[in-house]
Structures are given as structure tokens and as C-alpha cells.
Design a protein around this motif. Structure first.
Motif, PDB file in Angstrom:
ATOM      1  N   HIS A  57       0.721   4.382   0.115  1.00 29.50           N
ATOM      2  CA  HIS A  57       0.532   3.810   1.464  1.00 29.50           C
ATOM      3  C   HIS A  57       1.070   2.377   1.491  1.00 29.50           C
ATOM      4  O   HIS A  57       1.835   2.006   2.388  1.00 29.50           O
ATOM      5  CB  HIS A  57      -0.950   3.829   1.861  1.00 29.50           C
ATOM      6  CG  HIS A  57      -1.176   3.348   3.261  1.00 29.50           C
ATOM      7  ND1 HIS A  57      -1.005   4.154   4.360  1.00 29.50           N
ATOM      8  CD2 HIS A  57      -1.487   2.121   3.754  1.00 29.50           C
ATOM      9  CE1 HIS A  57      -1.224   3.460   5.465  1.00 29.50           C
ATOM     10  NE2 HIS A  57      -1.517   2.220   5.119  1.00 29.50           N
ATOM     11  N   VAL A  58       0.698   1.618   0.472  1.00 27.33           N
ATOM     12  CA  VAL A  58       1.079   0.203   0.425  1.00 27.33           C
ATOM     13  C   VAL A  58       2.606   0.057   0.404  1.00 27.33           C
ATOM     14  O   VAL A  58       3.158  -0.908   0.936  1.00 27.33           O
ATOM     15  CB  VAL A  58       0.406  -0.479  -0.794  1.00 27.33           C
ATOM     16  CG1 VAL A  58       0.922  -1.894  -0.986  1.00 27.33           C
ATOM     17  CG2 VAL A  58      -1.111  -0.496  -0.599  1.00 27.33           C
ATOM     18  N   ALA A  59       3.307   1.045  -0.180  1.00 25.94           N
ATOM     19  CA  ALA A  59       4.779   0.985  -0.235  1.00 25.94           C
ATOM     20  C   ALA A  59       5.386   0.832   1.159  1.00 25.94           C
ATOM     21  O   ALA A  59       6.467   0.268   1.307  1.00 25.94           O
ATOM     22  CB  ALA A  59       5.316   2.258  -0.892  1.00 25.94           C
ATOM     23  N   GLY A  60       4.688   1.302   2.159  1.00 26.73           N
ATOM     24  CA  GLY A  60       5.243   1.240   3.517  1.00 26.73           C
ATOM     25  C   GLY A  60       4.812   0.039   4.316  1.00 26.73           C
ATOM     26  O   GLY A  60       5.316  -0.176   5.425  1.00 26.73           O
ATOM     27  N   ILE A  61       3.886  -0.754   3.789  1.00 25.11           N
ATOM     28  CA  ILE A  61       3.335  -1.849   4.610  1.00 25.11           C
ATOM     29  C   ILE A  61       3.362  -3.206   3.908  1.00 25.11           C
ATOM     30  O   ILE A  61       2.988  -4.218   4.482  1.00 25.11           O
ATOM     31  CB  ILE A  61       1.865  -1.549   5.006  1.00 25.11           C
ATOM     32  CG1 ILE A  61       0.991  -1.350   3.748  1.00 25.11           C
ATOM     33  CG2 ILE A  61       1.796  -0.308   5.894  1.00 25.11           C
ATOM     34  CD1 ILE A  61      -0.376  -1.924   3.887  1.00 25.11           C
ATOM     35  N   SER A  62       3.802  -3.225   2.648  1.00 30.07           N
ATOM     36  CA  SER A  62       3.653  -4.460   1.861  1.00 30.07           C
ATOM     37  C   SER A  62       4.522  -5.597   2.382  1.00 30.07           C
ATOM     38  O   SER A  62       4.311  -6.746   2.006  1.00 30.07           O
ATOM     39  CB  SER A  62       3.949  -4.190   0.391  1.00 30.07           C
ATOM     40  OG  SER A  62       5.235  -3.665   0.267  1.00 30.07           O
ATOM     41  N   ARG A  63       5.512  -5.290   3.254  1.00 32.11           N
ATOM     42  CA  ARG A  63       6.330  -6.376   3.802  1.00 32.11           C
ATOM     43  C   ARG A  63       5.702  -6.989   5.048  1.00 32.11           C
ATOM     44  O   ARG A  63       6.277  -7.879   5.661  1.00 32.11           O
ATOM     45  CB  ARG A  63       7.737  -5.841   4.108  1.00 32.11           C
ATOM     46  CG  ARG A  63       8.625  -5.878   2.869  1.00 32.11           C
ATOM     47  CD  ARG A  63       9.956  -5.204   3.035  1.00 32.11           C
ATOM     48  NE  ARG A  63      10.405  -5.120   4.395  1.00 32.11           N
ATOM     49  CZ  ARG A  63      11.121  -4.119   4.895  1.00 32.11           C
ATOM     50  NH1 ARG A  63      11.459  -3.125   4.119  1.00 32.11           N
ATOM     51  NH2 ARG A  63      11.509  -4.114   6.142  1.00 32.11           N
ATOM     52  N   SER A  64       4.504  -6.533   5.422  1.00 31.78           N
ATOM     53  CA  SER A  64       3.816  -7.124   6.579  1.00 31.78           C
ATOM     54  C   SER A  64       3.497  -8.582   6.255  1.00 31.78           C
ATOM     55  O   SER A  64       3.158  -8.903   5.112  1.00 31.78           O
ATOM     56  CB  SER A  64       2.506  -6.393   6.848  1.00 31.78           C
ATOM     57  OG  SER A  64       2.735  -5.011   6.962  1.00 31.78           O
ATOM     58  N   LYS A  65       3.575  -9.448   7.291  1.00 27.48           N
ATOM     59  CA  LYS A  65       3.318 -10.873   7.012  1.00 27.48           C
ATOM     60  C   LYS A  65       1.842 -11.102   6.720  1.00 27.48           C
ATOM     61  O   LYS A  65       1.489 -11.893   5.869  1.00 27.48           O
ATOM     62  CB  LYS A  65       3.738 -11.717   8.209  1.00 27.48           C
ATOM     63  CG  LYS A  65       5.225 -11.998   8.206  1.00 27.48           C
ATOM     64  CD  LYS A  65       5.532 -13.252   9.000  1.00 27.48           C
ATOM     65  CE  LYS A  65       7.036 -13.419   9.096  1.00 27.48           C
ATOM     66  NZ  LYS A  65       7.474 -13.865  10.390  1.00 27.48           N
ATOM     67  N   CYS A  66       0.963 -10.413   7.440  1.00 26.78           N
ATOM     68  CA  CYS A  66      -0.476 -10.603   7.226  1.00 26.78           C
ATOM     69  C   CYS A  66      -1.157  -9.230   7.287  1.00 26.78           C
ATOM     70  O   CYS A  66      -0.946  -8.475   8.242  1.00 26.78           O
ATOM     71  CB  CYS A  66      -1.033 -11.532   8.300  1.00 26.78           C
ATOM     72  SG  CYS A  66      -2.802 -11.776   8.157  1.00 26.78           S
TER      73      CYS A  66
END
Ligand SMILES: Cc1cc2nc3c(=O)[nH]c(=O)nc-3n(C[C@H](O)[C@H](O)[C@H](O)COP(=O)(O)OP(=O)(O)OC[C@H]3O[C@@H](n4cnc5c(N)ncnc54)[C@H](O)[C@@H]3O)c2cc1C
Length: 322
Positions: free
Chosen positions: A273-282
Motif C-alpha cells: 500500500h505504502v508503495a503507492g502513497i509514499s510520495r505524498s507530502k503529508c
């Protein structure tokens, strides 16, 4: 020599990611001591084209052909290759979105240019040309060297930000000859999703997982999304169960997103899951389990029941808006 940046428009309008692409390409061109040529394909108003001047686009080539209003990757790749050859491009830069993913590899083959997708920042080195990208589902960074004289890169969303260098843009009209055979497969019509923020473009995303327990419990997720003008997303089991549509699934096997704010409710934070969201700023996580792995990647964590916390957040944002 030049850097070519492909500025895609959506129904005659540019998005924030296009301005980021121009900002990135301007800096790259200046570091390489070459000119920047921004290319737009399809009908678009001159005023919109000139809005790119705010981010340093002094020269814009507009392929203002109504036949090319809807993206056909073979045609767009051909046009961009012809312009890249005419302008003696050393680097061609595209966004790492669906269009960029469809066109960049075709340009790379046509130009015999080395290509790297989803570059994270400006090149680490210009000679040799080395760029940085995420590898192994975001668990590590890789440095990739491109040795061919021409290079094609796509840049990840939020990799550079917007940098204003206002200039007066000069727009040149140019329509290269395109082999009619390339128009064989054409998109005739595009239907835009109405009344919904598109997940891949959203600045704010409210996402929920199996911790919501039932598809009937999505009301608080949608309420918060509405107040914040956000898109909704979900973990994979949620879409596999049919609780939400697959277009909302983010992660290694779903969409990779990079919003400014990602709120994860009832999501454990598995590596896929994190692979798809880790570039989120916050990242803000809401979870009943203080040991949930999502807290390891979250900037802010709320330990508690999402069914209780989401409505309280909605109320607080609603009050602060009014
Ligand atoms: C090859 C492969 C690819 C995969 N690709 C993806 C992918 O792209 N995307 C993806 O998401 N997953 C993917 N997965 C699945 C992934 O490994 C996890 O199983 C999945 O992400 C877990 O989803 P979840 O967090 O919603 O559910 P769970 O792991 O069941 O977590 C639910 C969480 O909710 C919390 N919770 C329970 N009740 C509440 C409540 N009332 N309030 C707040 N919190 C609560 C729990 O403490 C728990 O942490 C993949 C797996 C594999 C093997």
C-alpha cells in the motif's frame, strides 16, 4: 541543442503538473546551457499557452491541429520525435502520467534514446547523465545513467514544485507531416468524470481500508472528501471485495499518487500500500492499533476509531471554512 518539454493540455487547459514540468525543464535546460522548447499539441488558446511563460517557457511550439485534440500516442510520439529532431534535442521531458507513460517509450524507440521513467529530482550528474528514481516498490532509490546522446525522461509528480521565472513567451505554430497510417486507431470521444475529483490529480486524498468494516460505512469518508474538495481512495482488499471501484485502489498494484495530503483511515500500512502513497507530502493516519505500520510512514497519527474521528474532522473543517 535544446531541452524539449511536452506540455499536455486537458480540453485546452493546463494543470499544475504541466507548470511543474516547465519549471523542471527550464532549470534542466539552464544547467545544460541549452534552450528550452515547450511543445503543445492540439487546439488551445494563445493566452493559455502564454501562461507557461510564468515558469520560464520563452519558446513554445504549438501544433494547433484539431485532428490532434485527443491524444493518440502513436501520433503524439511521431510529432514530438519530429520536433525533437528539428530542434536537436538532447533531453525530452514528459510528465509521468498516463500520457507520458504512453508516449515516452515510443519516442525513446524512435530516437534510439535511453529512457528513465518517474525521475525524482534534477539529474544527480549531467556528464555522465545520471538520474534518481524509486525502485523495488519505493523501498529504495536507484541512480540510473543514460549514455545515449539523446535522452527521454518522465518526471514524478511533486518532484520539483513550481518555480516562477516570468518571461514573455513566443508562440510558433508548426504542424509536421504525420503519416496518415498513424491515425489508424483514434480515440473519437472522451467522457470526463463529473462531480468527482480525479484521484491522480488530487491535492488531497481521503483513503480508507478494511478497518471501515463494511461498504456501508463509507459515508464519513465521502463527507470529509466533499468538505476538503478531495478525491477518495482505498486499499486493495477494499476494491477486491467490491466495496469500492478498482479506480480508487492505490499501491503497488494500483495507482501511484503524490498528493499534498493523504489521510489514511483504517489502513494498516502494508508495504504494497505504502508503495503507492509514499510520495505524498503529508500523510495522516487514523488507526485503532498504535502498532499499525502506517504510523511508521505517517507525519501525523491519530489513534482511534475512524468512524468517530472522520466525522469530527469533517465538522472541524466545515466550521473553519464557514
Ligand atoms: C503482490 C501483492 C500486491 C499488493 N498490492 C497492494 C496494493 O496495491 N494496495 C494495497 O492497499 N494493498 C496491496 N496488497 C495487499 C497488502 O499486502 C495488504 O493486505 C493490504 O494493503 C491491507 O489492506 P488494509 O490496510 O485495508 O487492511 P488490513 O490489513 O486488514 O488493515 C486494517 C487496519 O484497520 C485498522 N482498524 C480496524 N478497525 C478500525 C477502526 N474502527 N478505526 C480505525 N482503524 C481501524 C486495523 O488496526 C488495521 O490496521 C498487495 C499484496 C500483495 C501480496
Amino acid at each position: 541543442m535544446s531541452v524539449i518539454a511536452f506540455a499536455k493540455n486537458w480540453n485546452g487547459k493546463f494543470k499544475g503538473s504541466t507548470y511543474e514540468l516547465v519549471s523542471y525543464s527550464k532549470k534542466l535546460a539552464s544547467d545544460l546551457s541549452v534552450g528550452l522548447v515547450v511543445v503543445s499539441i492540439g487546439e488551445i488558446a494563445e493566452e493559455e499557452l502564454k501562461s507557461l511563460g510564468k515558469y520560464g517557457a520563452d519558446r513554445i511550439i504549438s501544433v494547433n491541429d484539431p485532428k490532434m485534440n485527443i491524444l493518440t500516442s502513436r501520433v503524439y510520439a511521431d510529432v514530438l520525435t519530429k520536433i525533437s529532431e528539428k530542434e536537436n534535442a538532447s533531453v525530452v521531458v514528459l510528465n509521468d502520467n498516463n500520457s507520458g507513460k504512453a508516449i515516452a517509450p515510443r519516442i525513446s524507440v524512435k530516437m534510439k534514446a535511453g529512457m528513465v521513467a518517474a525521475v525524482q529530482e534534477l539529474p544527480v550528474s549531467l556528464d555522465p547523465f545520471i538520474v534518481k528514481k524509486r525502485v523495488f516498490s519505493g523501498k529504495a532509490f536507484g541512480h540510473v545513467q543514460i549514455d545515449s546522446p539523446q535522452k527521454v525522461i518522465t518526471i514524478a509528480k511533486n518532484c520539483f514544485g513550481l518555480v516562477e521565472i516570468p518571461v514573455e513567451s513566443v508562440v510558433e505554430e508548426y504542424i509536421p507531416e504525420v503519416d496518415t497510417a498513424l491515425f489508424k486507431v483514434q480515440v473519437l470521444e472522451e467522457e470526463e468524470q463529473k462531480n468527482k475529483v480525479i484521484l491522480s490529480d488530487a491535492d488531497i486524498v481521503i483513503s480508507a481500508g478494511r478497518g471501515m468494516r463494511s461498504p456501508d460505512n463509507w459515508g464519513p469518508v465521502e463527507d470529509l472528501a466533499e468538505v476538503l474538495n478531495a478525491a477518495t481512495a482505498c486499499s486493495r482488499p477494499v476494491s477486491d471485495e467490491g466495496w469500492r471501484g478498482h479506480e480508487e485502489h492505490v499501491g503497488q498494484t494500483g495507482k501511484v499518487i503524490a498528493p499534498n495530503l493523504y489521510i489514511a483511515a483504517g489502513i494498516s500500512g502494508a508495504i504494497q500500500h505504502v508503495a503507492g502513497i509514499s510520495r505524498s507530502k503529508c500523510i495522516v493516519a487514523i488507526n485503532t492499533d498504535p502498532e499499525a505500520p502506517i504510523f511508521g510512514v505517517a507525519d501525523y497519527g491519530i489513534i482511534g476509531d475512524a468512524m468517530e474521528i472522520l466525522p469530527r474532522l469533517t465538522e472541524a473543517f466545515r466550521n473553519s471554512k464557514s
